[in-house]
Each structure stands twice: as structure tokens, then as C-alpha cells.
Design a protein around this motif. Structure first.
Motif, PDB file in Angstrom:
ATOM      1  N   ARG A  56       0.847  -1.195   0.000  1.00 33.44           N
ATOM      2  CA  ARG A  56       0.000   0.000   0.000  1.00 33.44           C
ATOM      3  C   ARG A  56       0.882   1.245   0.000  1.00 33.44           C
ATOM      4  N   LEU A  57       0.404   2.277  -0.643  1.00 33.87           N
ATOM      5  CA  LEU A  57       1.131   3.529  -0.725  1.00 33.87           C
ATOM      6  C   LEU A  57       1.452   4.063   0.670  1.00 33.87           C
ATOM      7  N   THR A  58       0.492   4.016   1.583  1.00 35.18           N
ATOM      8  CA  THR A  58       0.733   4.530   2.933  1.00 35.18           C
ATOM      9  C   THR A  58       1.802   3.721   3.659  1.00 35.18           C
ATOM     10  N   ASP A  59       1.808   2.412   3.482  1.00 35.41           N
ATOM     11  CA  ASP A  59       2.835   1.577   4.120  1.00 35.41           C
ATOM     12  C   ASP A  59       4.214   1.874   3.546  1.00 35.41           C
ATOM     13  N   LEU A  60       4.276   2.060   2.243  1.00 36.23           N
ATOM     14  CA  LEU A  60       5.560   2.359   1.602  1.00 36.23           C
ATOM     15  C   LEU A  60       6.066   3.732   2.032  1.00 36.23           C
ATOM     16  N   ALA A  61       5.178   4.716   2.124  1.00 32.00           N
ATOM     17  CA  ALA A  61       5.567   6.057   2.561  1.00 32.00           C
ATOM     18  C   ALA A  61       6.139   6.001   3.976  1.00 32.00           C
ATOM     19  N   THR A  62       5.492   5.233   4.845  1.00 34.73           N
ATOM     20  CA  THR A  62       5.982   5.082   6.213  1.00 34.73           C
ATOM     21  C   THR A  62       7.346   4.422   6.220  1.00 34.73           C
ATOM     22  N   ARG A  63       7.502   3.352   5.464  1.00 36.00           N
ATOM     23  CA  ARG A  63       8.765   2.606   5.422  1.00 36.00           C
ATOM     24  C   ARG A  63       9.915   3.467   4.911  1.00 36.00           C
ATOM     25  N   LEU A  64       9.628   4.284   3.894  1.00 32.93           N
ATOM     26  CA  LEU A  64      10.673   5.102   3.291  1.00 32.93           C
ATOM     27  C   LEU A  64      10.858   6.440   4.006  1.00 32.93           C
ATOM     28  N   GLY A  65       9.930   6.773   4.903  1.00 31.74           N
ATOM     29  CA  GLY A  65      10.036   8.021   5.642  1.00 31.74           C
ATOM     30  C   GLY A  65       9.779   9.257   4.805  1.00 31.74           C
ATOM     31  N   ILE A  66       8.869   9.135   3.835  1.00 30.77           N
ATOM     32  CA  ILE A  66       8.512  10.294   3.013  1.00 30.77           C
ATOM     33  C   ILE A  66       6.998  10.491   3.060  1.00 30.77           C
TER      34      ILE A  66
END
Length: 146
Positions: A56-66
Motif C-alpha cells: 500500500r502507498l501509505t505503508d511504503l511512505a511510512t517505510r521510506l520516511g517520506i
């Protein structure tokens, strides 16, 4: 620079700066191998999508810190290049699942094999235990980095 810093900390700073300089140059090179119009910072994003398969986009954003907005713009650009697709999340229709397209996977894997070959060559004289320790220490550093 603060005169009170231990010499080892200064050495880490120097080596980290050198690593980051080389990494930026390599990111430009690898990004161009994936696609001539790919931004260099997108390689890390593609790497996470390749590892996760679908996320999910939100999970990826959290993981990458952006931020989600920044990531969404980057994903939109990757979709335009035919490297990434956005599918509805079966568990939440408001969300999207991101994944590499077949073309994205092919291009990424090809560029990644070149990068891994360069790493293999740089580390070929190291004993396996040193390479494993290096990976462990880098992971530990990245997990604790701001």
C-alpha cells in the motif's frame, strides 16, 4: 568541526560522506539503466516494490520516511514510464496496492544485476564473514539513523 569529537566519529563521518557521494553518482547511473527518464532517487523506491511484491502507498511512505503526497507524485511518474501499476486494495477500496509491472520488473532486475556485480567485485577479496558483518552493521546503522 567540534574538537571534542572522537577521531573514530570523525572517520565515520568522512567515510559516510564518501559513501553518499558515490551512492548519488551510482544512483544516476543505475536509474538511467532502468529507464532513460527515471529520476535517480526512484531506484530505492523500485527496490522496495521489488522486495515487497505489492504494498500500500501509505505503508511504503511510512517505510521510506517520506510524505504520501511526495510518494504519490513519484509513483505517478513511475506509472507514466510503465514501471509501476496501482491496483485497488482488495481490503480497502479507498487504498491502492502498488507493484512493479512486468516491464518494471524486467528493467529493474537487469539494472540490479549490474549493481550487484559491482558490489561483488568490490567485496570479492573480503571473507564471507566480513561481508555478513558489514551488512549487519549497515542495517544496524540504518535502523538507528534519523
Amino acid at each position: 568541526m567540534d574538537e571534542h569529537l572522537p577521531e573514530a566519529l570523525r572517520a565515520v563521518e568522512d567515510e559516510l560522506a564518501a559513501l553518499l557521494r558515490r551512492g548519488r553518482a551510482l544512483s544516476w547511473e543505475i536509474a538511467r539503466e532502468v529507464h532513460p527518464n527515471l529520476e535517480p532517487n526512484a531506484y530505492g523506491l523500485l527496490l522496495w516494490l521489488r522486495r515487497s511484491g505489492s504494498t500500500r502507498l501509505t505503508d511504503l511512505a511510512t517505510r521510506l520516511g517520506i510524505g504520501k503526497g511526495t510518494l504519490s507524485r513519484q509513483i505517478h511518474g513511475l506509472e507514466g514510464l510503465g514501471l509501476v501499476r496501482r491496483d485497488p486494495d482488495p481490503d480497502d477500496r479507498r487504498a491502492a496496492q502498488l507493484s512493479l509491472t512486468e516491464e518494471g520488473t524486467r528493467r529493474f532486475d537487469s539494472a540490479r544485476s549490474v549493481r550487484l556485480g559491482q558490489l561483488r567485485q568490490a567485496l570479492e577479496s573480503w571473507p564471507d564473514r566480513d561481508v555478513e558483518e558489514f551488512a549487519r552493521l549497515l542495517r544496524r546503522f540504518n535502523d538507528g539513523a534519523l
